[in-house]
Design a protein around this motif. Structure first.
Motif, PDB file in Angstrom:
ATOM      1  N   PHE A  18      99.773  70.835 -30.622  1.00 21.53           N
ATOM      2  CA  PHE A  18      99.049  69.898 -29.774  1.00 21.53           C
ATOM      3  C   PHE A  18      97.623  69.742 -30.286  1.00 21.53           C
ATOM      4  CE2 PHE A  18      98.420  74.036 -27.861  1.00 21.53           C
ATOM      5  CZ  PHE A  18      97.106  74.031 -27.443  1.00 21.53           C
ATOM      6  N   GLN A  19      96.993  68.674 -29.826  1.00 23.70           N
ATOM      7  CA  GLN A  19      95.639  68.350 -30.270  1.00 23.70           C
ATOM      8  C   GLN A  19      94.815  67.984 -29.044  1.00 23.70           C
ATOM      9  OE1 GLN A  19      95.737  65.526 -33.418  1.00 23.70           O
ATOM     10  NE2 GLN A  19      93.547  65.346 -33.561  1.00 23.70           N
ATOM     11  N   LEU A  20      93.561  68.449 -29.037  1.00 23.91           N
ATOM     12  CA  LEU A  20      92.654  68.185 -27.924  1.00 23.91           C
ATOM     13  C   LEU A  20      91.341  67.611 -28.451  1.00 23.91           C
ATOM     14  CD1 LEU A  20      93.029  71.606 -26.062  1.00 23.91           C
ATOM     15  CD2 LEU A  20      94.063  69.450 -25.388  1.00 23.91           C
ATOM     16  N   PRO A  21      90.722  66.718 -27.694  1.00 17.36           N
ATOM     17  CA  PRO A  21      89.378  66.271 -28.090  1.00 17.36           C
ATOM     18  C   PRO A  21      88.363  67.350 -27.762  1.00 17.36           C
ATOM     19  CG  PRO A  21      90.036  65.210 -26.053  1.00 17.36           C
ATOM     20  CD  PRO A  21      91.221  66.010 -26.524  1.00 17.36           C
ATOM     21  N   LEU A  22      87.282  67.389 -28.519  1.00 19.19           N
ATOM     22  CA  LEU A  22      86.205  68.349 -28.230  1.00 19.19           C
ATOM     23  C   LEU A  22      85.388  67.793 -27.069  1.00 19.19           C
ATOM     24  CD1 LEU A  22      85.007  69.296 -31.824  1.00 19.19           C
ATOM     25  CD2 LEU A  22      86.260  70.724 -30.230  1.00 19.19           C
ATOM     26  N   VAL A  23      85.624  68.359 -25.898  1.00 19.81           N
ATOM     27  CA  VAL A  23      84.917  67.944 -24.684  1.00 19.81           C
ATOM     28  C   VAL A  23      84.120  69.150 -24.198  1.00 19.81           C
ATOM     29  CG1 VAL A  23      85.162  67.100 -22.326  1.00 19.81           C
ATOM     30  CG2 VAL A  23      86.741  66.322 -24.089  1.00 19.81           C
ATOM     31  N   PHE A  24      82.817  68.935 -24.049  1.00 20.45           N
ATOM     32  CA  PHE A  24      81.930  70.045 -23.697  1.00 20.45           C
ATOM     33  C   PHE A  24      81.448  69.901 -22.259  1.00 20.45           C
ATOM     34  CE2 PHE A  24      81.478  69.269 -28.246  1.00 20.45           C
ATOM     35  CZ  PHE A  24      81.830  70.499 -28.734  1.00 20.45           C
ATOM     36  N   THR A  25      81.193  71.050 -21.638  1.00 20.46           N
ATOM     37  CA  THR A  25      80.571  71.058 -20.314  1.00 20.46           C
ATOM     38  C   THR A  25      79.075  71.242 -20.540  1.00 20.46           C
ATOM     39  OG1 THR A  25      81.092  73.415 -20.168  1.00 20.46           O
ATOM     40  CG2 THR A  25      82.635  71.877 -19.125  1.00 20.46           C
ATOM     41  N   ASP A  26      78.466  72.212 -19.928  1.00 18.55           N
ATOM     42  CA  ASP A  26      77.023  72.450 -20.085  1.00 18.55           C
ATOM     43  C   ASP A  26      76.720  72.990 -21.484  1.00 18.55           C
ATOM     44  OD1 ASP A  26      77.649  72.133 -17.474  1.00 18.55           O
ATOM     45  OD2 ASP A  26      76.797  74.009 -16.778  1.00 18.55           O
ATOM     46  N   ALA A  27      77.440  74.030 -21.869  1.00 12.92           N
ATOM     47  CA  ALA A  27      77.180  74.680 -23.155  1.00 12.92           C
ATOM     48  C   ALA A  27      78.046  74.037 -24.230  1.00 12.92           C
ATOM     49  CB  ALA A  27      77.501  76.173 -23.038  1.00 12.92           C
ATOM     50  N   ALA A  28      77.741  74.374 -25.463  1.00  9.56           N
ATOM     51  CA  ALA A  28      78.495  73.848 -26.599  1.00  9.56           C
ATOM     52  C   ALA A  28      79.713  74.737 -26.850  1.00  9.56           C
ATOM     53  CB  ALA A  28      77.606  73.759 -27.826  1.00  9.56           C
ATOM     54  N   SER A  29      80.644  74.741 -25.875  1.00  9.85           N
ATOM     55  CA  SER A  29      81.845  75.560 -26.040  1.00  9.85           C
ATOM     56  C   SER A  29      83.048  74.820 -25.464  1.00  9.85           C
ATOM     57  CB  SER A  29      81.683  76.922 -25.366  1.00  9.85           C
ATOM     58  OG  SER A  29      81.577  76.771 -23.978  1.00  9.85           O
ATOM     59  N   VAL A  30      84.212  75.159 -26.012  1.00 12.89           N
ATOM     60  CA  VAL A  30      85.482  74.580 -25.571  1.00 12.89           C
ATOM     61  C   VAL A  30      86.416  75.742 -25.262  1.00 12.89           C
ATOM     62  CG1 VAL A  30      87.461  73.165 -26.260  1.00 12.89           C
ATOM     63  CG2 VAL A  30      85.167  72.541 -27.019  1.00 12.89           C
ATOM     64  N   PHE A  31      87.126  75.641 -24.140  1.00 12.53           N
ATOM     65  CA  PHE A  31      88.060  76.693 -23.751  1.00 12.53           C
ATOM     66  C   PHE A  31      89.466  76.104 -23.663  1.00 12.53           C
ATOM     67  CE2 PHE A  31      90.412  78.994 -20.440  1.00 12.53           C
ATOM     68  CZ  PHE A  31      90.436  80.252 -21.019  1.00 12.53           C
ATOM     69  N   VAL A  32      90.439  76.794 -24.277  1.00 11.03           N
ATOM     70  CA  VAL A  32      91.844  76.403 -24.205  1.00 11.03           C
ATOM     71  C   VAL A  32      92.590  77.561 -23.548  1.00 11.03           C
ATOM     72  CG1 VAL A  32      93.896  75.740 -25.502  1.00 11.03           C
ATOM     73  CG2 VAL A  32      91.636  75.024 -26.297  1.00 11.03           C
ATOM     74  N   SER A  33      93.185  77.276 -22.406  1.00  6.39           N
ATOM     75  CA  SER A  33      93.860  78.308 -21.622  1.00  6.39           C
ATOM     76  C   SER A  33      95.149  78.773 -22.302  1.00  6.39           C
ATOM     77  CB  SER A  33      94.189  77.743 -20.240  1.00  6.39           C
ATOM     78  OG  SER A  33      94.980  78.640 -19.522  1.00  6.39           O
ATOM     79  N   ASN A  34      95.528  80.019 -22.026  1.00  2.00           N
ATOM     80  CA  ASN A  34      96.782  80.575 -22.542  1.00  2.00           C
ATOM     81  C   ASN A  34      98.012  79.863 -21.987  1.00  2.00           C
ATOM     82  OD1 ASN A  34      95.952  82.407 -24.408  1.00  2.00           O
ATOM     83  ND2 ASN A  34      96.193  84.193 -23.106  1.00  2.00           N
ATOM     84  N   ASP A  35      97.838  79.026 -20.945  1.00  2.00           N
ATOM     85  CA  ASP A  35      98.967  78.273 -20.401  1.00  2.00           C
ATOM     86  C   ASP A  35      99.571  77.345 -21.449  1.00  2.00           C
ATOM     87  OD1 ASP A  35      98.337  79.509 -18.034  1.00  2.00           O
ATOM     88  OD2 ASP A  35      97.280  77.784 -17.196  1.00  2.00           O
ATOM     89  N   LYS A  36      98.747  76.854 -22.361  1.00  2.00           N
ATOM     90  CA  LYS A  36      99.215  75.930 -23.397  1.00  2.00           C
ATOM     91  C   LYS A  36      99.691  76.653 -24.653  1.00  2.00           C
ATOM     92  CE  LYS A  36      96.332  72.082 -22.048  1.00  2.00           C
ATOM     93  NZ  LYS A  36      95.496  70.989 -22.515  1.00  2.00           N
ATOM     94  N   LEU A  37      99.440  77.941 -24.726  1.00  2.00           N
ATOM     95  CA  LEU A  37      99.745  78.699 -25.938  1.00  2.00           C
ATOM     96  C   LEU A  37     100.827  79.735 -25.669  1.00  2.00           C
ATOM     97  CD1 LEU A  37      96.036  79.366 -26.906  1.00  2.00           C
ATOM     98  CD2 LEU A  37      97.516  77.639 -27.896  1.00  2.00           C
ATOM     99  N   ILE A  38     101.749  79.861 -26.605  1.00  2.00           N
ATOM    100  CA  ILE A  38     102.735  80.937 -26.516  1.00  2.00           C
ATOM    101  C   ILE A  38     102.313  82.028 -27.490  1.00  2.00           C
ATOM    102  CG2 ILE A  38     104.613  79.407 -25.838  1.00  2.00           C
ATOM    103  CD1 ILE A  38     105.653  79.639 -28.719  1.00  2.00           C
ATOM    104  N   GLY A  39     102.859  83.186 -27.335  1.00  2.00           N
ATOM    105  CA  GLY A  39     102.492  84.315 -28.185  1.00  2.00           C
ATOM    106  C   GLY A  39     102.899  84.098 -29.630  1.00  2.00           C
ATOM    107  N   GLY A  40     102.068  84.591 -30.531  1.00  2.00           N
ATOM    108  CA  GLY A  40     102.351  84.500 -31.953  1.00  2.00           C
ATOM    109  C   GLY A  40     101.178  83.951 -32.739  1.00  2.00           C
ATOM    110  N   GLU A  41     101.440  83.589 -33.989  1.00  2.00           N
ATOM    111  CA  GLU A  41     100.389  83.103 -34.882  1.00  2.00           C
ATOM    112  C   GLU A  41     100.191  81.598 -34.719  1.00  2.00           C
ATOM    113  OE1 GLU A  41     100.169  82.526 -39.553  1.00  2.00           O
ATOM    114  OE2 GLU A  41     100.158  84.646 -38.992  1.00  2.00           O
ATOM    115  N   TRP A  42      98.929  81.194 -34.634  1.00  2.00           N
ATOM    116  CA  TRP A  42      98.547  79.794 -34.514  1.00  2.00           C
ATOM    117  C   TRP A  42      97.524  79.461 -35.592  1.00  2.00           C
ATOM    118  CZ3 TRP A  42     100.266  76.167 -30.950  1.00  2.00           C
ATOM    119  CH2 TRP A  42     101.071  76.648 -29.923  1.00  2.00           C
TER     120      TRP A  42
END
Length: 152
Positions: A104-128
């Motif tokens: 999957f692909q996500l746009p870089l969307v920032f809140t207050d700080a210059a950081s992006v968070f991707v929850s483990n809900d979208k990720l399964i265990g293993g190498e990415w």
């Protein structure tokens, strides 16, 4: 009728070739074996290789680079403090080498700080593989990194 050792060798080769051909045909015709290419349009992708190398070099030349961290909640991408989040545009692609259905692909969307968070809900265990392409003040960058996600 007596069979000499040469005939046994020919029979053994014929059986071995039949055994191998059975598995080749089975893997090519059975839909449960996924044998897709890594990139759909390989040759079109390869033409832009030099541009990709320039963007990777641009990211490598940064004094302070974006940091990708993995924890139990997900993946966090933090850009350096001297980067203005409003001027950063781009995407982050999560690529799973074992199965392209999870990519999957996500746009870089920032809140207050210059950081992006991707929850483990979208990720399964293993190498990415994480490929992050972004532009900052008109200059293009590309960061490629491998991370390992642990399942709880």
């Amino acid at each position: 009728m007596k069979i000499n050792w040469g005939t046994y060798i020919v029979i053994a080769f014929a059986l071995f070739i039949s055994f191998i051909m059975y598995f080749v045909v089975k893997v090519q015709t059975d839909s449960k074996y996924d044998n897709d290419l890594v990139v759909e349009e390989y040759y079109k992708h390869d033409v832009h290789f030099q541009d990709e190398m320039v963007r990777i070099q641009n990211a490598h030349d940064l004094k302070v680079k974006p940091i990708i961290t993995v924890n139990t909640k997900g993946v966090t991408i933090v850009f350096p403090a001297d980067f203005s989040p409003k001027e950063i545009t781009g995407t982050v692609a999560f690529y799973r080498a074992s199965n392209k259905k999870f990519d999957f692909q996500l746009p870089l969307v920032f809140t207050d700080a210059a950081s992006v968070f991707v929850s483990n809900d979208k990720l399964i265990g293993g190498e990415w593989n994480i490929n992050m392409e972004w532009k900052y003040k008109g200059k293009s960058y590309l960061t490629k990194e491998k991370v390992y996600i642990k399942t709880p």
